[in-house]
Scaffold this active site. Sequence first.
Site, short mmCIF file in Angstrom:
data_model
loop_
_atom_site.label_atom_id
_atom_site.label_comp_id
_atom_site.label_asym_id
_atom_site.label_seq_id
_atom_site.Cartn_x
_atom_site.Cartn_y
_atom_site.Cartn_z
N LEU A 84 0.83 -1.20 0.00
CA LEU A 84 0.00 0.00 0.00
C LEU A 84 0.86 1.24 0.00
O LEU A 84 1.93 1.27 0.62
CB LEU A 84 -0.92 0.01 1.22
CG LEU A 84 -1.88 -1.17 1.36
CD1 LEU A 84 -2.67 -1.05 2.66
CD2 LEU A 84 -2.82 -1.25 0.17
N ASP A 85 0.41 2.29 -0.70
CA ASP A 85 1.12 3.57 -0.64
C ASP A 85 0.53 4.41 0.50
O ASP A 85 -0.38 3.97 1.21
CB ASP A 85 1.09 4.30 -1.98
CG ASP A 85 -0.32 4.66 -2.44
OD1 ASP A 85 -1.24 4.70 -1.61
OD2 ASP A 85 -0.49 4.91 -3.66
N SER A 86 1.04 5.62 0.66
CA SER A 86 0.60 6.45 1.80
C SER A 86 -0.87 6.82 1.70
O SER A 86 -1.57 6.87 2.72
CB SER A 86 1.47 7.70 1.90
OG SER A 86 1.39 8.45 0.71
#
Length: 129
Positions: A84-86
């Site tokens: 997952l990204d931010s």
Amino acid sequence: MAAARSALLRYLRVRAVPALLPAAAPSVGVLFRLLRRGFSEEARGTFLDKSDVTDRVITVVKNFQKVDPAKVTPNAHFQNDLGLDSLDTVEVVMALEEEFGFEIPDNEADKINSINLAVDFIASHPQAK
């Protein structure tokens, strides 16, 4: 100052009745004790069972559309293990807020980057439902 106070009190027709105050005092004291006890119990809150919180957090993360449910474990890191990204992490935290019925402050939400950290924070929060 005293003259203004007297004029104001006469205008408002406010009178203190000394005979009523001692009789009312015990019931007022009881009322305040009950209120104080109620608020103190609410302030202490009840904490959720950590294993229940873990199960619910894992379920929320598994239901997140960008996550492979097979990779979700209690020790999974949102970025390193789940990819997952931010922005995705923010969305997961928002889903956790909805699941547990309370708002996670931004400064705390920034620290939540794994399932373990989410579980620890939510299980220790008195407003979590």
